[in-house]
Enzyme design. Structure first.
Site, PDB file in Angstrom:
ATOM      1  N   ASP A  83      36.489  38.827  32.878  1.00 46.53           N
ATOM      2  CA  ASP A  83      36.839  40.228  32.634  1.00 46.53           C
ATOM      3  C   ASP A  83      38.249  40.416  32.112  1.00 46.53           C
ATOM      4  OD1 ASP A  83      34.415  41.274  33.345  1.00 46.53           O
ATOM      5  OD2 ASP A  83      34.890  41.175  35.470  1.00 46.53           O
ATOM      6  N   HIS A  96      33.815  43.743  41.237  1.00 44.84           N
ATOM      7  CA  HIS A  96      32.719  43.080  40.497  1.00 44.84           C
ATOM      8  C   HIS A  96      32.829  43.505  39.033  1.00 44.84           C
ATOM      9  CE1 HIS A  96      28.962  41.160  39.811  1.00 44.84           C
ATOM     10  NE2 HIS A  96      28.123  41.970  40.438  1.00 44.84           N
ATOM     11  N   HIS A 145      38.176  34.494  41.563  1.00 44.44           N
ATOM     12  CA  HIS A 145      36.715  34.536  41.600  1.00 44.44           C
ATOM     13  C   HIS A 145      36.233  33.886  42.877  1.00 44.44           C
ATOM     14  CE1 HIS A 145      32.533  34.140  40.376  1.00 44.44           C
ATOM     15  NE2 HIS A 145      32.811  35.094  39.511  1.00 44.44           N
TER      16      HIS A 145
HETATM   17  N1  CMC Z   1      45.567  39.188  42.821  1.00 43.39           N
HETATM   18  C1  CMC Z   1      46.345  38.803  43.869  1.00 43.39           C
HETATM   19  N2  CMC Z   1      45.902  38.071  44.920  1.00 43.39           N
HETATM   20  C2  CMC Z   1      44.613  37.729  44.932  1.00 43.39           C
HETATM   21  C3  CMC Z   1      43.731  38.098  43.868  1.00 43.39           C
HETATM   22  C4  CMC Z   1      44.256  38.855  42.793  1.00 43.39           C
HETATM   23  N3  CMC Z   1      43.469  39.213  41.781  1.00 43.39           N
HETATM   24  N4  CMC Z   1      42.503  37.617  44.144  1.00 43.39           N
HETATM   25  C5  CMC Z   1      42.588  36.976  45.321  1.00 43.39           C
HETATM   26  N5  CMC Z   1      43.865  37.031  45.795  1.00 43.39           N
HETATM   27  C6  CMC Z   1      44.382  36.405  47.025  1.00 43.39           C
HETATM   28  C7  CMC Z   1      43.938  37.157  48.272  1.00 43.39           C
HETATM   29  O1  CMC Z   1      44.870  38.149  48.651  1.00 43.39           O
HETATM   30  C8  CMC Z   1      43.841  36.026  49.286  1.00 43.39           C
HETATM   31  O2  CMC Z   1      45.162  35.691  49.672  1.00 43.39           O
HETATM   32  P1  CMC Z   1      45.441  35.173  51.201  1.00 43.39           P
HETATM   33  O3  CMC Z   1      44.650  33.912  51.355  1.00 43.39           O
HETATM   34  O4  CMC Z   1      46.921  35.002  51.254  1.00 43.39           O
HETATM   35  O5  CMC Z   1      44.958  36.285  52.105  1.00 43.39           O
HETATM   36  C9  CMC Z   1      43.314  34.847  48.458  1.00 43.39           C
HETATM   37  O6  CMC Z   1      43.760  35.107  47.121  1.00 43.39           O
HETATM   38  C10 CMC Z   1      41.787  34.695  48.476  1.00 43.39           C
HETATM   39  O7  CMC Z   1      41.225  35.935  48.019  1.00 43.39           O
HETATM   40  P2  CMC Z   1      39.899  36.627  48.596  1.00 43.39           P
HETATM   41  O8  CMC Z   1      40.001  38.104  48.409  1.00 43.39           O
HETATM   42  O9  CMC Z   1      39.637  36.107  49.975  1.00 43.39           O
HETATM   43  O10 CMC Z   1      38.816  36.016  47.613  1.00 43.39           O
HETATM   44  P3  CMC Z   1      37.333  36.520  47.442  1.00 43.39           P
HETATM   45  O11 CMC Z   1      36.550  35.325  47.022  1.00 43.39           O
HETATM   46  O12 CMC Z   1      36.870  37.263  48.649  1.00 43.39           O
HETATM   47  O13 CMC Z   1      37.456  37.585  46.231  1.00 43.39           O
HETATM   48  C11 CMC Z   1      37.596  38.497  44.048  1.00 43.39           C
HETATM   49  C12 CMC Z   1      37.210  37.283  44.903  1.00 43.39           C
HETATM   50  C13 CMC Z   1      37.093  38.288  42.617  1.00 43.39           C
HETATM   51  C14 CMC Z   1      36.924  39.782  44.613  1.00 43.39           C
HETATM   52  C15 CMC Z   1      39.151  38.646  44.084  1.00 43.39           C
HETATM   53  O14 CMC Z   1      39.759  37.490  43.533  1.00 43.39           O
HETATM   54  C16 CMC Z   1      39.638  39.904  43.329  1.00 43.39           C
HETATM   55  O15 CMC Z   1      39.675  40.973  43.923  1.00 43.39           O
HETATM   56  N6  CMC Z   1      39.990  39.757  42.015  1.00 43.39           N
HETATM   57  C17 CMC Z   1      40.356  40.907  41.213  1.00 43.39           C
HETATM   58  C18 CMC Z   1      39.107  41.635  40.763  1.00 43.39           C
HETATM   59  C19 CMC Z   1      38.356  40.896  39.663  1.00 43.39           C
HETATM   60  O16 CMC Z   1      38.944  40.452  38.689  1.00 43.39           O
HETATM   61  N7  CMC Z   1      37.015  40.824  39.816  1.00 43.39           N
HETATM   62  C20 CMC Z   1      36.145  40.246  38.800  1.00 43.39           C
HETATM   63  C21 CMC Z   1      35.427  39.022  39.230  1.00 43.39           C
HETATM   64  S1  CMC Z   1      34.663  38.168  37.845  1.00 43.39           S
HETATM   65  C22 CMC Z   1      33.408  39.216  37.295  1.00 43.39           C
HETATM   66  C23 CMC Z   1      32.278  39.334  38.245  1.00 43.39           C
HETATM   67  O17 CMC Z   1      31.675  38.315  38.581  1.00 43.39           O
HETATM   68  O18 CMC Z   1      31.948  40.461  38.607  1.00 43.39           O
END
Ligand code: CMC
Length: 427
Positions: A367, A266, A309
């Protein structure tokens, strides 16, 4: 009143269960499942992927089309034409202020910037090398011990005073977290300065010499505040609402929100982006590609921080504005050749052209760029999430206030129990 009805057929039930369906002003319709319990069923939605937890009129996000509206106004229009104080008024009150209302609100926020002198002693209980988010969490939670004169949450004017206090005191407390960490004296706020100028003054000024706030830095900081101000029912806002649903006081609720924001998935992501850029270090093509490959490797826990996201599946509209600001700031501050920025730009390019990221709709989020701007402004990495918390406080209090105004039942999710059935304690 239901706009439509849904019918849920379940094997073994004679009759389908009828559920009301409501339409919002925008966004998907919602099925009201509250009566399901009468039939002996719960819904199951870990991560709240398909669950609307409340009704709200504050912020709207259309993730597929990269839209973010605050009280109906698009974020890019607000970023271009408004400022953080006006946005705070809009989020809290629902409408843009008249000139008179703006002046009054701005004056009120300026009048509340100072914190109780005893709070300085409270800081002294922390280790100097503590993470500033750990200190902020504790200090904000402690505010209810200092400002208990307006804690009647059923009284709208008490709620308003608490909201203004939180918005006004956050920059002072955030800057105190930094000053304590580096061992410099706390700076008293200067109410002749704007919100962003005052924050920069308290962060970077010292009592020994005059400090001129750089207008480029103040403009960029105000933009960062605006772009982080609210984001509907994200993890920290939902935490504030859940804590608030119990009747807890606003300072305790915001402290809970700060704790939830801290995680790297987050608000902690802006700090994690800079740590990642530091770790990548070498700007050579092969090295950057190696990290992109690691992010794609399911056996490696490394992720590209600042990418992806839960809601935005096209682009993050905040990231678009932030990117422009980033280019402007680096140019005007003369640090356009920053090696971390070069790595960031190359990472962005590779990821946008790579099948893995395209398929999964992973774009740079807010971010990704905010960390680079903050670094160019001289803000240390461990203060990034504190600045996010400062900005998001206005969204948190607006949601908390809306929830209390509309009337709330305590938030109490259910579970799918998979543990042991009842068994006897061995004799
Ligand atoms: N790098 C590599 N792979 C990724 C990433 C990433 N940053 N984000 C998602 N994926 C992949 C993930 O492994 C999954 O792949 P598969 O379908 O093959 O298993 C797919 O994309 C879907 O990801 P998810 O984890 O199911 O998506 P989510 O909606 O649960 O998570 C997130 C969203 C923001 C937590 C995630 O994208 C992440 O960890 N990003 C990096 C951290 C980040 O930048 N966070 C800030 C968010 S914006 C500010 C805020 O609102 O707080």
């Amino acid at each position: 009143m239901a706009d439509k009805k849904a019918q849920l057929s379940i094997e073994g039930l004679d009759q389908p269960i009828e559920l009301p369906v409501y339409s919002g002003t925008k966004g998907p319709d919602v099925i009201d499942v509250r009566s399901l319990i009468d039939s002996g069923y719960f819904t199951f939605d870990p991560g709240f992927v398909s669950t609307a937890s409340c009704e709200s009129e504050i912020t709207y996000i259309d993730g597929a089309n990269g839209v973010l509206l605050h009280r109906g106004y698009p974020i890019d229009q607000l970023a271009d034409n408004s400022n953080f104080i006006e946005l705070c008024y809009l989020l809290l009150n629902g409408e843009l202020p008249t000139e008179e209302q703006y002046k009054e609100f701005d004056k009120c926020v300026r009048n509340h910037t100072m914190v109780h002198e005893q709070i300085a002693n409270f800081f002294k209980g922390f280790r100097r090398d503590a993470h500033p988010m750990a200190v902020l969490c504790g200090v904000i939670g402690a505010l209810s011990a200092f400002y208990h004169d307006n804690l009647d949450i059923t009284d709208p004017s008490s709620r308003e005073v608490s909201a203004v206090r939180l918005i006004a005191k956050m920059p002072t407390l955030a800057a105190m977290c930094y000053k304590y960490n580096i061992g410099q004296p706390f700076m008293y706020p200067r109410n002749d300065l704007s919100y962003a100028e005052n924050f920069l003054y308290m962060m970077f000024g010292n009592p020994c010499e005059p400090f001129e706030v750089n207008p480029v830095a103040a403009k960029a900081m105000d933009r960062i505040f605006m772009l982080h101000a609210d984001h509907e029912q994200n993890a920290s806002t939902s935490t504030v609402r859940l804590a608030g649903s119990t009747g807890a006081n606003p300072f305790a609720c915001i402290s809970a929100g700060i704790a939830a924001l801290w995680g790297p998935a987050h608000g902690g992501a802006n700090e994690a982006v800079l740590m990642m850029l530091d770790e990548i270090g070498d700007e050579s093509e092969e090295n950057i590609q190696r990290y992109v490959d690691r992010a794609k490797d399911k056996d490696d826990s490394f992720r590209l921080m600042g990418f992806g996201h839960r809601v935005y599946r096209n682009f993050d509209p905040r990231a678009k504005v932030m990117k422009e600001t980033c280019d402007e700031v680096l140019e005007e501050l003369g640090v356009g050749n920053n090696p971390k920025l070069k790595i960031a730009k190359r990472l962005e390019q590779i990821a946008l052209e790579d099948e893995y990221f395209i398929e999964r709709k992973l774009y740079p989020n807010v971010d990704f760029y905010s960390g680079i701007i903050l670094e160019a402004l001289g803000v240390p990495t461990n203060m990034f999430t504190v600045i996010f918390a400062l900005s998001r406080t206005t969204g948190w209090v607006s949601h908390w206030n809306e929830m209390i105004t509309k009337g709330v039942r305590i938030g109490r999710p259910r579970q799918l129990y998979k543990g042991h059935t009842e068994r006897d304690y061995p004799e």
